[in-house]
Design a protein around this motif. Structure first.
Motif, PDB file in Angstrom:
ATOM      1  N   THR B  80     -34.022 -36.925 -11.207  1.00  0.00           N
ATOM      2  CA  THR B  80     -34.520 -37.484  -9.949  1.00  0.00           C
ATOM      3  C   THR B  80     -34.082 -36.636  -8.757  1.00  0.00           C
ATOM      4  OG1 THR B  80     -32.556 -38.880  -9.717  1.00  0.00           O
ATOM      5  CG2 THR B  80     -34.436 -39.819 -10.892  1.00  0.00           C
ATOM      6  N   ASP B  81     -33.489 -35.470  -9.002  1.00  0.00           N
ATOM      7  CA  ASP B  81     -33.047 -34.599  -7.906  1.00  0.00           C
ATOM      8  C   ASP B  81     -34.236 -34.100  -7.109  1.00  0.00           C
ATOM      9  OD1 ASP B  81     -30.945 -34.079 -10.320  1.00  0.00           O
ATOM     10  OD2 ASP B  81     -29.975 -33.962  -8.359  1.00  0.00           O
ATOM     11  N   ARG B  82     -34.067 -34.098  -5.779  1.00  0.00           N
ATOM     12  CA  ARG B  82     -35.168 -33.723  -4.895  1.00  0.00           C
ATOM     13  C   ARG B  82     -34.966 -32.346  -4.306  1.00  0.00           C
ATOM     14  NH1 ARG B  82     -34.742 -39.110  -3.292  1.00  0.00           N
ATOM     15  NH2 ARG B  82     -33.037 -38.527  -1.945  1.00  0.00           N
ATOM     16  N   ALA B  83     -36.021 -31.828  -3.743  1.00  0.00           N
ATOM     17  CA  ALA B  83     -36.005 -30.611  -2.906  1.00  0.00           C
ATOM     18  C   ALA B  83     -35.244 -29.487  -3.618  1.00  0.00           C
ATOM     19  CB  ALA B  83     -35.430 -30.931  -1.533  1.00  0.00           C
ATOM     20  N   GLN B  84     -34.360 -28.829  -2.905  1.00  0.00           N
ATOM     21  CA  GLN B  84     -33.688 -27.657  -3.466  1.00  0.00           C
ATOM     22  C   GLN B  84     -32.708 -28.019  -4.579  1.00  0.00           C
ATOM     23  OE1 GLN B  84     -32.738 -27.018   0.707  1.00  0.00           O
ATOM     24  NE2 GLN B  84     -34.796 -27.813   0.446  1.00  0.00           N
ATOM     25  N   ASP B  85     -32.282 -29.278  -4.674  1.00  0.00           N
ATOM     26  CA  ASP B  85     -31.346 -29.689  -5.726  1.00  0.00           C
ATOM     27  C   ASP B  85     -31.973 -29.635  -7.112  1.00  0.00           C
ATOM     28  OD1 ASP B  85     -29.803 -32.223  -3.632  1.00  0.00           O
ATOM     29  OD2 ASP B  85     -29.376 -30.088  -3.865  1.00  0.00           O
ATOM     30  N   ALA B  86     -33.309 -29.637  -7.187  1.00  0.00           N
ATOM     31  CA  ALA B  86     -33.991 -29.616  -8.486  1.00  0.00           C
ATOM     32  C   ALA B  86     -33.670 -28.325  -9.258  1.00  0.00           C
ATOM     33  CB  ALA B  86     -35.497 -29.751  -8.297  1.00  0.00           C
ATOM     34  N   HIS B  87     -33.298 -27.246  -8.532  1.00  0.00           N
ATOM     35  CA  HIS B  87     -33.003 -25.979  -9.216  1.00  0.00           C
ATOM     36  C   HIS B  87     -31.669 -26.018  -9.937  1.00  0.00           C
ATOM     37  CE1 HIS B  87     -36.458 -24.552  -7.108  1.00  0.00           C
ATOM     38  NE2 HIS B  87     -35.914 -24.748  -5.929  1.00  0.00           N
ATOM     39  N   LYS B  88     -30.874 -27.066  -9.730  1.00  0.00           N
ATOM     40  CA  LYS B  88     -29.560 -27.166 -10.398  1.00  0.00           C
ATOM     41  C   LYS B  88     -29.673 -27.861 -11.759  1.00  0.00           C
ATOM     42  CE  LYS B  88     -27.040 -27.575  -6.036  1.00  0.00           C
ATOM     43  NZ  LYS B  88     -26.217 -28.445  -5.191  1.00  0.00           N
ATOM     44  N   VAL B  89     -30.828 -28.416 -12.053  1.00  0.00           N
ATOM     45  CA  VAL B  89     -30.948 -29.259 -13.247  1.00  0.00           C
ATOM     46  C   VAL B  89     -30.807 -28.466 -14.540  1.00  0.00           C
ATOM     47  CG1 VAL B  89     -32.486 -30.797 -14.508  1.00  0.00           C
ATOM     48  CG2 VAL B  89     -32.350 -30.942 -12.016  1.00  0.00           C
ATOM     49  N   ALA B  90     -31.592 -27.388 -14.678  1.00  0.00           N
ATOM     50  CA  ALA B  90     -31.554 -26.610 -15.929  1.00  0.00           C
ATOM     51  C   ALA B  90     -30.147 -26.069 -16.199  1.00  0.00           C
ATOM     52  CB  ALA B  90     -32.589 -25.489 -15.887  1.00  0.00           C
ATOM     53  N   PRO B  91     -29.476 -25.461 -15.196  1.00  0.00           N
ATOM     54  CA  PRO B  91     -28.106 -24.986 -15.461  1.00  0.00           C
ATOM     55  C   PRO B  91     -27.170 -26.106 -15.901  1.00  0.00           C
ATOM     56  CG  PRO B  91     -28.923 -24.014 -13.428  1.00  0.00           C
ATOM     57  CD  PRO B  91     -29.936 -25.021 -13.861  1.00  0.00           C
ATOM     58  N   LEU B  92     -27.328 -27.305 -15.319  1.00  0.00           N
ATOM     59  CA  LEU B  92     -26.425 -28.396 -15.692  1.00  0.00           C
ATOM     60  C   LEU B  92     -26.667 -28.840 -17.128  1.00  0.00           C
ATOM     61  CD1 LEU B  92     -25.066 -31.366 -13.828  1.00  0.00           C
ATOM     62  CD2 LEU B  92     -26.504 -31.883 -15.767  1.00  0.00           C
ATOM     63  N   VAL B  93     -27.923 -29.051 -17.494  1.00  0.00           N
ATOM     64  CA  VAL B  93     -28.219 -29.558 -18.841  1.00  0.00           C
ATOM     65  C   VAL B  93     -27.865 -28.526 -19.902  1.00  0.00           C
ATOM     66  CG1 VAL B  93     -30.044 -30.361 -20.373  1.00  0.00           C
ATOM     67  CG2 VAL B  93     -30.011 -31.102 -17.997  1.00  0.00           C
TER      68      VAL B  93
END
Lengths: 543, 151
Positions: B80-93
């Motif tokens: 559910t991360d929005r805007a520029q935070d969406a780019h952090k998802v793949a590295p986190l998972v």
């Protein structure tokens, strides 16, 4: 009489045949109830934010048609929870929309949300905890005419609390202000077998947004003389971006430009705005590295030129820093400066040592190192440090029943740049967070946090205890104290005790609280809470 | 007789909405289509900053291979991360070593369609595409309720 009976039989058979043709149709009723309340006794008053969402979906496969969705939301926030802006209070229908989904796209009439690219020029969203609802009341078309092609166009009047209902036009009056925009994104790898074989992806995109606002007579004084601003009625913004993915590597570059947009937030500055964003990363199972940089100059973009505060933003630039949820780490959060020249960088390295390795131990260990740094570079702020944090965290399962999180962090927070008063505050923070599964039905969690700083309010400590019973009950208590030994020390105690019950999609909580504004993680969720004191109660249910 | 027929024709049941999201590799995924594979599916909404979400995903990750073998289930985690935070998802998972399929919902489209207000929020969809269970929030042990709905 005979003819009458025959007509009735024919009618019933026709009706049954018609209905049986629709036998594959499905009707789904969805909804949610959310209530947050606070009983304050200085003076005695019950504040509450209540929301009732209801949606009906008709799903059917008829040619290219797939689904018709109708959604509405009733909001009761006449006496809202503390911490919201003055205009937030009100009651009525906050959302109304009908959407038709086809195999080639979707058409929506009513309240629409959306984001173009990374949200540098358009990001319309709802965040109830912050009191934000940036929907446009108008319409949206999303087209996927061919694989790899995504096109979106939308337009309407932006919601700014309850202001759009004042002229009794139910928010459909566009004579005063409106916004429209379009976005096209092409996923090139969808047209290239060779690229897909090499696990490559290339997406290029472009967006355009234009807002209209009727002329306002706004005066300014120069040398004792009154002058009237020549305000543009139409202001446009554009965004271009490219994102390349090659196996685990990813690179994004994006640029946005906004035309002259003099407004209260930027002091009626006529310069255009710019934003540059770059993100590079590598990730594979167990390891990821991410580095991002952003530069923005005068990128406040609102649907109403004289509005300030939370409502009315067409774009969204979240703080380019790590979002912390431990209470003391989140005590001094950075907020993006939309009108200044801001340069921000942030990075993260995450490594999970595998199970049964020397570093990982029996169950594996995850180490995370993050950092962020923000500078403001206008003539007033002169390339000054606005915010820095460096944070090292470890997550480890110690045994079958014990888990441990530990974190140390350095933070620099420029109170003058962010809040308009004070000076630079530097602090060191340490956190230990442990959880134990006592037996299959009982688990406990405890947190200890400490913040050291010789500046501003000085030292803080925080403790939390949570007892979870039978997967339905959670009892928690937390205490935060400003130890002080600094110029602005308050020596205040803050505390919360509560009982939470969850059953499927039901969640109910009751407790007593005296909190500062910030993130609260207890009872199984993390939520932003405003400053408040009193008996609190909340309930949520989704169906 | 007409009423009985009507009850049989119009079926009130919870199923997945007709929404399309992108995964972290840029592929389009039709959510309604996930319910038509003949296998159970778990949709778990999370955010990169949400600690209880991380606890829940870690707990599911521990038992995921066992669930895949026994029930043929696929777990989709929806950011559910929005805007520029969406780019952090793949590295986190990926950095956490999780094997889930990751979908991005930066516009909140699927969240609104399923009325997800807080994270974590988890849905279990059976092999017929019906939403048979959901829970909001995560308390340790919540993952043990899920297998009963996967059969």
């Amino acid at each position: 009489m005979k003819n009458e009976k025959l007509r009735i039989k024919i009618f019933i058979v026709t009706l049954l045949v018609s209905l049986s043709v629709a036998a594959k149709d499905t009707v789904v009723v969805r909804g949610a109830i959310q209530h947050d309340g606070l009983l304050d006794w200085t003076p005695v008053m019950y504040h509450s934010n209540s929301y009732f969402d209801l949606g009906v979906d008709w799903q059917a496969e008829k040619g290219t048609f797939r689904e018709l969705r109708a959604d509405t939301r009733l909001e009761l926030t006449q006496w809202p929870m503390p911490g919201y802006e003055k205009d937030f209070g009100g009651h009525g229908i906050g959302r109304l929309s009908i959407a038709a989904a086809f195999t080639w796209g979707e058409i929506t009439v009513g309240d629409v949300y959306g984001q173009f690219g990374s949200g540098l020029i358009l990001n319309l969203y709802e965040d109830r905890a912050m009191g934000i609802d940036g929907a446009l009341r108008g319409g949206k078309v999303e087209l996927n005419p061919y694989k790899g092609i995504r096109f979106t166009a939308l337009g309407g009047k932006q919601r700014r609390y309850w202001s759009c209902y004042r002229d009794k036009a139910w928010g459909w009056n566009y004579s005063r202000d409106a916004a429209l925009g379009a976005d096209l994104e092409l996923a090139i790898e969808q047209w290239s077998e060779r690229m897909r074989e090499k696990e490559m992806g290339l997406t290029i995109g472009g967006s355009w947004v234009s807002k209209y606002e009727a002329f306002d007579t706004i005066l300014t004084q120069i040398g004792g003389q009154n002058y009237m601003y020549n305000l543009p009625r139409w202001v446009g913004a554009g965004d271009v971006r490219a994102q390349l993915r090659v196996k685990g590597f990813e690179l994004l570059v994006e640029y946005a430009r906004k035309a002259n947009d003099p407004c209260t937030e930027n002091g009626f500055d006529y310069r255009p705005g710019h934003a540059y964003l770059a993100s590079a990363g590598y990730s594979r199972k167990g390891l990821s590295v991410l580095l991002q940089a952003k530069y923005t100059d005068n990128m406040a973009f609102r649907s109403e030129r004289q509005r300030t505060g939370i409502a009315g933003r067409l774009n969204h630039l979240p703080a380019f820093t790590q979002q912390h949820t431990y209470a003391l780490a989140a005590l001094y959060p950075y907020a993006t400066n939309y009108s200044d020249k801001e340069l921000a960088v942030q990075g993260e390295i995450r490594y999970t040592a595998p199970r049964k390795s020397k570093m990982g131990g029996k169950y594996g260990t995850t180490l995370t190192l993050t950092g962020s740094h923000v500078r403001l570079m206008s003539e007033e702020t002169r390339n000054g440090e606005a915010y820095t944090d460096i944070h090292l965290a470890m997550h480890k399962r110690l045994s079958k029943d014990w888990w441990l999180n530990a974190m140390v962090m350095y933070q620099a927070y420029n109170e003058l740049f962010v809040e308009g008063h004070g000076g630079m505050m530097r602090s060191g923070i340490a956190v230990v967070d442990a959880r134990v599964q006592v037996n299959p039905n009982i688990s406990m969690r405890g947190e200890l946090q400490y913040l050291y700083s010789p500046h501003h309010e000085g030292q803080w400590c925080f403790a939390l205890y949570e007892l979870n019973l039978y997967q339905h009950w959670s009892l928690s208590g937390q205490w935060m104290y400003n130890i002080g030994y600094a110029p602005d020390a308050t020596n205040e105690h803050y505390y919360t005790a509560g009982l939470t019950f969850t059953y499927g999609a039901h969640r109910a909580n009751i407790g007593y609280t005296k909190t500062r504004e910030g993130f609260n993680c207890s009872g199984g969720v993390c939520r932003f809470v405003p400053q408040m004191k009193g008996v609190c109660a909340s309930y949520s249910f989704t169906f | 007789m007409l009423l009985l027929t009507l009850c049989g024709v119009w079926q009130i049941q919870a199923s997945l909405p007709e929404v399309t999201l992108q995964d972290i590799d840029g592929n389009s995924v039709n959510i309604a289509g996930l319910g038509k594979t003949g296998h159970p599916v778990i949709l778990s909404f999370f955010a990169t900053w949400c600690k209880p979400c991380m606890q829940e995903l870690e707990a599911i990750d521990e038992v995921y291979p066992e669930w895949q073998d026994e029930y043929g289930v696929t777990v989709y985690v929806v950011s559910t991360d929005r805007a520029q935070d969406a780019h952090k998802v793949a590295p986190l998972v990926r950095g956490n070593g999780w094997d889930f399929r990751v979908l991005l919902d930066p516009n909140g489209t699927l969240q609104r369609a399923l009325n997800v207000k807080n994270v974590p929020h988890l849905f279990v969809i059976n092999s017929k595409g019906e939403i048979v269970y959901q829970h909001n929030a995560y308390l340790p042990g919540d993952e043990e309720k899920i297998p009963g709905y996967l059969q």
